[in-house]
Write a protein that holds these residues in place. Structure first.
Motif, PDB file in Angstrom:
ATOM      1  N   ALA A   1      -7.433  -4.661   5.839  1.00  0.00           N
ATOM      2  CA  ALA A   1      -7.504  -5.878   5.024  1.00  0.00           C
ATOM      3  C   ALA A   1      -7.035  -5.648   3.595  1.00  0.00           C
ATOM      4  O   ALA A   1      -6.580  -6.575   2.928  1.00  0.00           O
ATOM      5  CB  ALA A   1      -8.930  -6.407   5.025  1.00  0.00           C
ATOM      6  N   GLY A   2      -7.116  -4.414   3.123  1.00  0.00           N
ATOM      7  CA  GLY A   2      -6.771  -4.194   1.719  1.00  0.00           C
ATOM      8  C   GLY A   2      -5.571  -3.295   1.492  1.00  0.00           C
ATOM      9  O   GLY A   2      -5.304  -2.900   0.353  1.00  0.00           O
ATOM     10  N   CYS A   3      -4.831  -2.961   2.560  1.00  0.00           N
ATOM     11  CA  CYS A   3      -3.730  -2.001   2.368  1.00  0.00           C
ATOM     12  C   CYS A   3      -2.654  -2.579   1.445  1.00  0.00           C
ATOM     13  O   CYS A   3      -2.124  -3.666   1.685  1.00  0.00           O
ATOM     14  CB  CYS A   3      -3.124  -1.618   3.719  1.00  0.00           C
ATOM     15  N   THR A   4      -2.340  -1.827   0.412  1.00  0.00           N
ATOM     16  CA  THR A   4      -1.388  -2.249  -0.614  1.00  0.00           C
ATOM     17  C   THR A   4      -0.003  -2.558  -0.048  1.00  0.00           C
ATOM     18  O   THR A   4       0.701  -3.410  -0.565  1.00  0.00           O
ATOM     19  CB  THR A   4      -1.268  -1.119  -1.659  1.00  0.00           C
ATOM     20  N   VAL A   5       0.389  -1.816   0.986  1.00  0.00           N
ATOM     21  CA  VAL A   5       1.736  -2.019   1.525  1.00  0.00           C
ATOM     22  C   VAL A   5       1.700  -2.804   2.852  1.00  0.00           C
ATOM     23  O   VAL A   5       2.663  -2.766   3.617  1.00  0.00           O
ATOM     24  CB  VAL A   5       2.484  -0.670   1.704  1.00  0.00           C
ATOM     25  N   GLY A   6       0.595  -3.513   3.072  1.00  0.00           N
ATOM     26  CA  GLY A   6       0.422  -4.263   4.318  1.00  0.00           C
ATOM     27  C   GLY A   6       1.568  -5.229   4.605  1.00  0.00           C
ATOM     28  O   GLY A   6       1.973  -5.396   5.753  1.00  0.00           O
TER      29      GLY A   6
ATOM     30  N   GLU B   1       4.586  -4.839   4.006  1.00  0.00           N
ATOM     31  CA  GLU B   1       5.797  -4.115   4.403  1.00  0.00           C
ATOM     32  C   GLU B   1       5.651  -3.374   5.724  1.00  0.00           C
ATOM     33  O   GLU B   1       6.645  -3.072   6.366  1.00  0.00           O
ATOM     34  CB  GLU B   1       6.163  -3.096   3.320  1.00  0.00           C
ATOM     35  N   THR B   2       4.415  -3.071   6.066  1.00  0.00           N
ATOM     36  CA  THR B   2       4.244  -2.265   7.282  1.00  0.00           C
ATOM     37  C   THR B   2       3.876  -3.117   8.497  1.00  0.00           C
ATOM     38  O   THR B   2       3.761  -2.598   9.606  1.00  0.00           O
ATOM     39  CB  THR B   2       3.166  -1.185   7.073  1.00  0.00           C
TER      40      THR B   2
ATOM     41  N   LEU C   1       3.995   2.997   8.197  1.00  0.00           N
ATOM     42  CA  LEU C   1       2.896   3.329   7.277  1.00  0.00           C
ATOM     43  C   LEU C   1       3.016   4.758   6.740  1.00  0.00           C
ATOM     44  O   LEU C   1       2.788   5.002   5.552  1.00  0.00           O
ATOM     45  CB  LEU C   1       1.534   3.120   7.951  1.00  0.00           C
ATOM     46  N   VAL C   2       3.399   5.686   7.606  1.00  0.00           N
ATOM     47  CA  VAL C   2       3.532   7.075   7.151  1.00  0.00           C
ATOM     48  C   VAL C   2       4.579   7.165   6.031  1.00  0.00           C
ATOM     49  O   VAL C   2       4.401   7.884   5.053  1.00  0.00           O
ATOM     50  CB  VAL C   2       3.896   7.996   8.339  1.00  0.00           C
ATOM     51  N   TRP C   3       5.638   6.392   6.156  1.00  0.00           N
ATOM     52  CA  TRP C   3       6.715   6.494   5.170  1.00  0.00           C
ATOM     53  C   TRP C   3       6.557   5.556   3.984  1.00  0.00           C
ATOM     54  O   TRP C   3       7.217   5.724   2.962  1.00  0.00           O
ATOM     55  CB  TRP C   3       8.071   6.301   5.854  1.00  0.00           C
ATOM     56  N   LYS C   4       5.683   4.532   4.116  1.00  0.00           N
ATOM     57  CA  LYS C   4       5.549   3.583   2.998  1.00  0.00           C
ATOM     58  C   LYS C   4       4.222   3.665   2.258  1.00  0.00           C
ATOM     59  O   LYS C   4       4.062   3.042   1.206  1.00  0.00           O
ATOM     60  CB  LYS C   4       5.749   2.154   3.510  1.00  0.00           C
ATOM     61  N   CYS C   5       3.263   4.406   2.776  1.00  0.00           N
ATOM     62  CA  CYS C   5       1.963   4.537   2.104  1.00  0.00           C
ATOM     63  C   CYS C   5       2.179   5.093   0.691  1.00  0.00           C
ATOM     64  O   CYS C   5       2.901   6.064   0.509  1.00  0.00           O
ATOM     65  CB  CYS C   5       1.066   5.494   2.905  1.00  0.00           C
TER      66      CYS C   5
END
Ligand code: SF4
Ligand code: SF4
Length: 206
Positions: free
Chosen positions: A39-44, A46-47, A72-76
């Motif tokens: 719910a709070g992922c900053t790059v949600g 995009e991923t 997610l591994v590459w954009k976190c």
């Protein structure tokens, strides 16, 4: 036709899960899929559907290929927002970092080559001086990116990238968000030795 779900297989799951837990220092088995992290992922944005809880589930099911190559591994951005929200104190940023390292060690084609180059340049500069010097670090990053584009004779991309980075650098410099000074840590030899030791330990474990 719908794709079949991944079946749980202890023989495949256990070694991979154990490796990720040991290297990241995170207790993935404590995750009960409440999705507070998602719910709070900053790059949600995009991923897409690849949320932190899904990454954990992927590792737990032993789907190594997907775990090492997903957005997610590459954009976190390692903001640790998910970790602060997790009731079980699971820091997904450490998991994505671990999986990124494992993907590099196994020469998995990076989903986002620029991210890999950025990551490599950051580590290279940090290990050399014990501090990341922004100008040097960006120079290393740009050289790596240019070399990749030059291999496929994509010279326009090199020029565009340099122009974009120059514009960004100038803006950051004007806003005092970029430092041109040169710093090195007094303990840089220790940092180098620690990094070397960690690399040796990883090689031994493989
Ligand atoms: S917040 Fe923690 S327990 Fe909940 S799904 Fe995310 S990682 Fe799992
Ligand atoms: S640390 Fe990574 S996975 Fe967690 S919220 Fe930030 S960007 Fe998302």
């Amino acid at each position: 036709m719908t794709e079949s779900a991944i079946e749980f297989s202890p023989e495949r799951t256990t070694p991979f899960l154990q490796e990720v837990m040991e290297r990241s220092g995170q207790m993935l088995t404590a995750c009960y899929q409440c999705r507070r992290c998602a719910a709070g992922c900053t790059v949600g944005d995009e991923t897409g559907c690849f949320t932190p809880n899904l990454l954990i589930r992927t590792v737990m099911l032993g789907d190594r290929e997907t775990a090492l190559s997903n957005p997610l591994v590459w954009k976190c951005v390692s903001c640790y927002t998910c970790g602060t929200r997790c009731p079980n104190d699971i820091q997904t940023a450490r998991i994505t970092e671990t999986l990124k390292k494992m993907a590099k060690e196994e020469h998995v084609e990076p989903m986002m080559p620029k991210v890999k180059e950025f990551h490599d340049a950051f580590v290279e500069s940090g290990v050399r001086w014990g501090r990341v010097n922004e100008v040097e670090f960006m120079g290393i990053y740009e050289s790596k990116a240019a070399l990749r584009e030059a291999k496929v004779k994509n010279y326009d991309a090199i020029v565009e990238e340099i122009k974009a980075q120059a514009r960004l650098g100038l803006t950051m410099f004007k806003k005092k968000r970029m430092h041109t000074g040169f710093l090195m840590a007094s303990g840089r030899r220790e940092i180098k030795a620690l990094y070397k030791k960690a690399q040796e330990m990883t090689t031994i474990d493989q």
